[in-house]
Write an enzyme that holds these catalytic residues in place. Structure first.
Site, PDB file in Angstrom:
ATOM      1  N   CYS A  51       0.837  -1.197   0.000  1.00  0.00           N
ATOM      2  CA  CYS A  51       0.000   0.000   0.000  1.00  0.00           C
ATOM      3  C   CYS A  51       0.872   1.246   0.000  1.00  0.00           C
ATOM      4  O   CYS A  51       2.077   1.192   0.233  1.00  0.00           O
ATOM      5  CB  CYS A  51      -0.932  -0.006   1.212  1.00  0.00           C
ATOM      6  SG  CYS A  51      -0.055   0.237   2.783  1.00  0.00           S
ATOM      7  N   CYS A 202     -30.388 -55.263  -6.565  1.00  0.00           N
ATOM      8  CA  CYS A 202     -31.576 -56.091  -6.778  1.00  0.00           C
ATOM      9  C   CYS A 202     -32.723 -55.371  -7.465  1.00  0.00           C
ATOM     10  O   CYS A 202     -33.736 -55.982  -7.790  1.00  0.00           O
ATOM     11  CB  CYS A 202     -32.059 -56.668  -5.456  1.00  0.00           C
ATOM     12  SG  CYS A 202     -32.723 -55.411  -4.326  1.00  0.00           S
ATOM     13  N   CYS A 323     -16.699 -19.492   6.982  1.00  0.00           N
ATOM     14  CA  CYS A 323     -17.281 -18.997   8.231  1.00  0.00           C
ATOM     15  C   CYS A 323     -16.707 -19.715   9.449  1.00  0.00           C
ATOM     16  O   CYS A 323     -16.641 -19.140  10.530  1.00  0.00           O
ATOM     17  CB  CYS A 323     -18.798 -19.119   8.186  1.00  0.00           C
ATOM     18  SG  CYS A 323     -19.397 -20.788   7.843  1.00  0.00           S
ATOM     19  N   HIS A 752     -23.428 -23.376   8.640  1.00  0.00           N
ATOM     20  CA  HIS A 752     -22.900 -22.025   8.811  1.00  0.00           C
ATOM     21  C   HIS A 752     -22.523 -21.783  10.270  1.00  0.00           C
ATOM     22  O   HIS A 752     -23.242 -22.186  11.188  1.00  0.00           O
ATOM     23  CB  HIS A 752     -23.959 -21.009   8.372  1.00  0.00           C
ATOM     24  CG  HIS A 752     -23.459 -19.609   8.294  1.00  0.00           C
ATOM     25  ND1 HIS A 752     -22.388 -19.236   7.500  1.00  0.00           N
ATOM     26  CD2 HIS A 752     -23.871 -18.471   8.914  1.00  0.00           C
ATOM     27  CE1 HIS A 752     -22.188 -17.933   7.630  1.00  0.00           C
ATOM     28  NE2 HIS A 752     -23.064 -17.453   8.483  1.00  0.00           N
TER      29      HIS A 752
END
Length: 794
Positions: A51, A202, A323, A752
């Site tokens: 940055c 079967c 999560c 979740h």
């Protein structure tokens, strides 16, 4: 603007290789990204992203440390939403099926420029004309295009690989009679005509189990398997002309692939080329269900919960089934130990880190998370695209605007590197991830020998294991170092609700702790009595941790696969553990002799089986080993074992009897190890259960704190030793609930996860990027259904 004299050097740089990570989206040391007004500088030598913020200036730091002088500055801006209606929201989550990759160039406008840091070490000199050089432009284009392949890899990671199993590969068909035509077929035991599964052995038709989305089923397909042991079935409505279909193996308890499906179906008069898919596959149903998994963001009064913003209230954007990780990260960074270790020292570490690439440094990524979550710099309402308005379904109740959330992609990639589960996009177990995270952090701290307080120490405590012989009353003590206390949750069914879902009896957390610390009987070869006896085992705390993590084991084994149970646990915000403190060796107790000092002789071998094996020409030692490994009973099983192990280098080494328990089957050990247990745990469990694998699994789940290792000589203690396992034995041991992690879904590997964390006097719900004030009533109810509880000592 000055002219750069180093353009010829830029032209000699190499394009990124396919295997190289190009960090053009985000700074590797903070969460500033290409949407920032200053953009991101991508190093054209190592492809690190930095940055340009005046306070953090990570691009400049990278140049000063590495000497890499050339970067590509990347900025992007969302294009005007010409085709999207004002009230249409963007997709909330990427879907696993029918993924259509939305190209970035269709959504964003990009601006790139080459920079030289040699010319301007403070912030890099922009060279707008550099892209006119075809070689430099080719390099720039390669950097910009590299993420397309990265995104494709991410999309592929969503696809679950379904493979054949031994049961589909060796399927034998007993019947070849045609089944009723589509529309006329129904379950052989009820009238259901949907959700039908055809037994490929079967030809029996049975309805499936109740499925996601309310699709009915009475489980007669499963009942047919239980009655016949015919392992493989196909879901009729999912067969496609290409030969695809839902195949399920009841033995493996999983979806599988049948390479000969067309031939197997032809035996029942089904031509796959004429089939039309009429029902959703299990994968489609599960994805639909997963997309609907969401914890309520409305209060008891029906009003939307209020989003909150600021330091310590930053959301984590869902990367796709992440999560489980987000809930753990939010929880650990709510603790003072992690905040103090990684937040104040972030800038100092970034300036002094010796790792060439911050993306490969555990400390860099932990500091990055601390800065991102605790600074509050990224915790603000999601910006509204120009020309659009926030949807207002009701003028009196505007729709809340949540955060974008920071994306922990770099952390996830690094922490999961080399791990067969956490490196994938599949849902994982939050408790497993928590313990794995502690392991990684401790391993890194030991490797780097950083002179800082290790924050994982706050979780450490000792669990005292006491064993007493039922005959001679001798005792043995052992203290195991732990990070999590896994408490068994008693199971009692109370009937069914209106939807047919099982209702379980509520259990108090104290009762779970009582069960954990109670006594249990087990078979034991006593070194004092020198015979097999019934002994009692008891677990208590040797020390208490600063932060207590309680794992509620709400599951039962179905075909050896843990199935989650929604058992409510009555949990109070205050917890006191004084009564669960162990005392170590007590006056008058006799310590059992060491096993090696009273080594038992070899067991009495089955004479008939030994005679048969020796008559075949096998040496005596090999016969004895084979019988020990197969239960000391069946000559044929022992013979098969011998044929499979004849090439082993130690096959003729004499059997060690110095304290050694009878050998157990290596195949059984391997199977348990593949389920995630250690070799020592698997061996001990099999010894305790007579080499019965299914009972061994149950034993392991009921003895989660048993490492499988015998205590070394001299480990008997006269009392708790806080210094060894960590924690403290000082009383009182009072705790206050700081956080809990809840889970919605049928399995710990789907559904979740969210975290509720106490911030000041209020509870805050961290649901991925959505951070809201929690409703008091919801907290009371969700606390009962939580999976992990985190208590701070007070």
């Amino acid at each position: 603007m000055s002219t750069c004299t180093h353009l010829s050097e830029i032209a000699r740089l190499q394009r990124p290789k396919v295997s190289e990570s190009v960090h053009r989206e985000e700074c590797t040391q903070c969460f500033d990204n290409q949407d920032h007004p200053l953009g991101i500088d991508v190093c054209l030598i190592c492809f690190n992203g930095g940055c340009l913020d005046k306070d953090r200036h990570h691009a400049r730091t990278h140049f000063e440390k590495s000497g890499h002088a050339f970067t590509l500055n990347v900025k992007r801006k969302l294009k005007p939403s010409a085709n999207r209606s004002e009230d249409e929201e963007p997709p909330a989550k990427i879907k696993k099926l029918a993924i259509v990759e939305e190209r970035d160039e269709d959504k964003y406008e990009y601006k790139t420029v080459i920079k030289c840091w040699k010319c301007y070490p403070q912030n890099g000199l922009e060279i707008p004309d550099a892209s006119l050089d075809p070689i430099v432009k080719s390099l720039s284009d390669a950097v910009m295009q590299s993420l397309s392949s990265a995104r494709q890899s991410e999309v592929k990671a969503w696809e679950e690989e379904i493979v054949p199993c031994e049961h589909t590969l060796t399927l034998q068909q007993l019947s070849t009679e045609p089944i009723p035509a589509s529309g006329l077929a129904h379950c052989s035991k009820c009238d259901l005509k949907e959700n039908l599964w055809l037994c490929l052995t079967c030809g029996s038709l049975g309805c499936g189990r109740q499925q996601y989305g309310g699709l009915g089923g009475n489980g007669h397909g499963l009942q047919h398997y239980e009655e016949t042991q015919h392992p493989v079935s196909v879901k009729l409505g999912t067969i496609t002309p290409e030969g695809g279909a839902d195949i399920y193996c009841y033995v493996c308890n999983d979806a599988k692939l049948d390479p000969e499906l067309a031939a197997h179906l032809a035996a029942f008069g089904i031509n796959v080329q004429t089939q039309t898919k009429t029902e959703k596959s299990m994968t489609e149903l599960q994805i639909e269900h997963n997309l609907k998994f969401d914890f309520s963001l409305t209060g008891e009064d029906g009003k939307a919960l209020e989003p909150v913003f600021g330091p310590g209230l930053t959301g984590l954007s869902n990367l796709g089934n992440s999560c489980y990780m987000a809930s753990v990260i939010q929880t650990v960074f709510s603790l003072p130990a992690f905040q103090e270790r990684y937040y104040p020292s972030a800038a100092a570490h970034w300036a002094t880190c010796r790792e060439a690439l911050p993306a490969n440094c555990i400390d860099c990524q932990m500091h990055k998370l601390a800065d991102g979550l605790l600074s509050g710099r990224y915790s603000h309402p999601r910006p509204t695209p120009a020309g659009s308005a926030v949807p207002v379904p009701d003028a009196s109740e505007p729709t809340p605007v949540f955060q974008e959330g920071v994306r922990p992609a770099g952390f996830k990639a690094l922490i999961g590197r080399g791990h067969e589960e956490f490196a994938t996009m599949r849902q994982q177990d939050s408790e497993e991830f928590f313990t794995y995270l502690l392991t990684v952090l401790r391993r890194h701290a030991k490797k780097t020998q950083v002179q800082a307080q290790e924050p994982t120490e706050v979780f450490q405590f000792g669990m005292e294991q006491r064993l007493q012989c039922g005959e001679c009353k001798g005792v043995r003590y052992r203290v195991d170092q732990m990070d999590v206390v896994s408490v068994p949750v008693p199971v009692k069914e109370c009937g069914k609700d209106s939807e047919g879902k099982t209702v379980w009896e509520e259990v108090a957390l104290k009762r779970c702790l009582d069960v954990l610390t109670g006594t249990e009987a087990l078979e034991y070869t006593c070194p004092g009595c020198q015979k097999s006896v019934v002994a009692t085992k008891r677990s208590k705390f040797a020390t208490f941790p600063q932060v207590l993590v309680v794992h509620a084991k709400k599951f039962q084994l179905v075909n050896w696969v843990p199935s989650k149970l929604d058992i409510p646990v009555d949990v109070s915000d205050a917890l006191q553990l004084d009564e669960y403190l162990g005392g170590g060796l007590q006056p008058g107790e006799t310590v059992l002799p060491d096993d090696k000092a009273a080594a038992p002789a070899l067991p009495q071998f089955n004479e008939a089986a030994m005679g048969q094996l020796e008559a075949m020409g096998f040496p005596t030692i090999r016969c004895q080993k084979a019988l020990l490994a197969t239960g000391n009973n069946d000559a044929e099983a022992a013979m098969n074992w011998l044929f499979e192990h004849m090439e082993e280098p130690d096959i003729d080494v004499p059997i060690a009897v110095g304290g050694a328990a009878p050998e157990v089957s290596p195949e059984q050990i391997s199977m348990l190890v593949e389920m995630g247990f250690t070799h020592a745990q698997a061996r001990k469990a099999l010894r305790q259960t007579g080499d019965d694998a299914e009972r061994a699994v149950e034993w392991l789940f009921s003895h989660p704190d048993d490492s499988g290792e015998d205590a070394p000589p001299g480990s008997v203690s006269g009392g708790p030793k806080p210094s060894a396992p960590g924690g403290s034995a000082v009383l009182p041991a009072k705790y206050a609930l700081k956080a809990f992690i809840s889970h919605k879904g049928p399995s710990v590997h789907s559904g979740h996860y969210v975290a509720h964390i106490r911030v000041g006097d209020s509870w805050v719900l961290f649901n991925d990027e959505k951070v809201v004030k929690a409703d008091a009533e919801s907290v009371r109810e969700l606390k009962k259904m939580a999976y992990l509880y985190v208590y701070e000592r007070v």
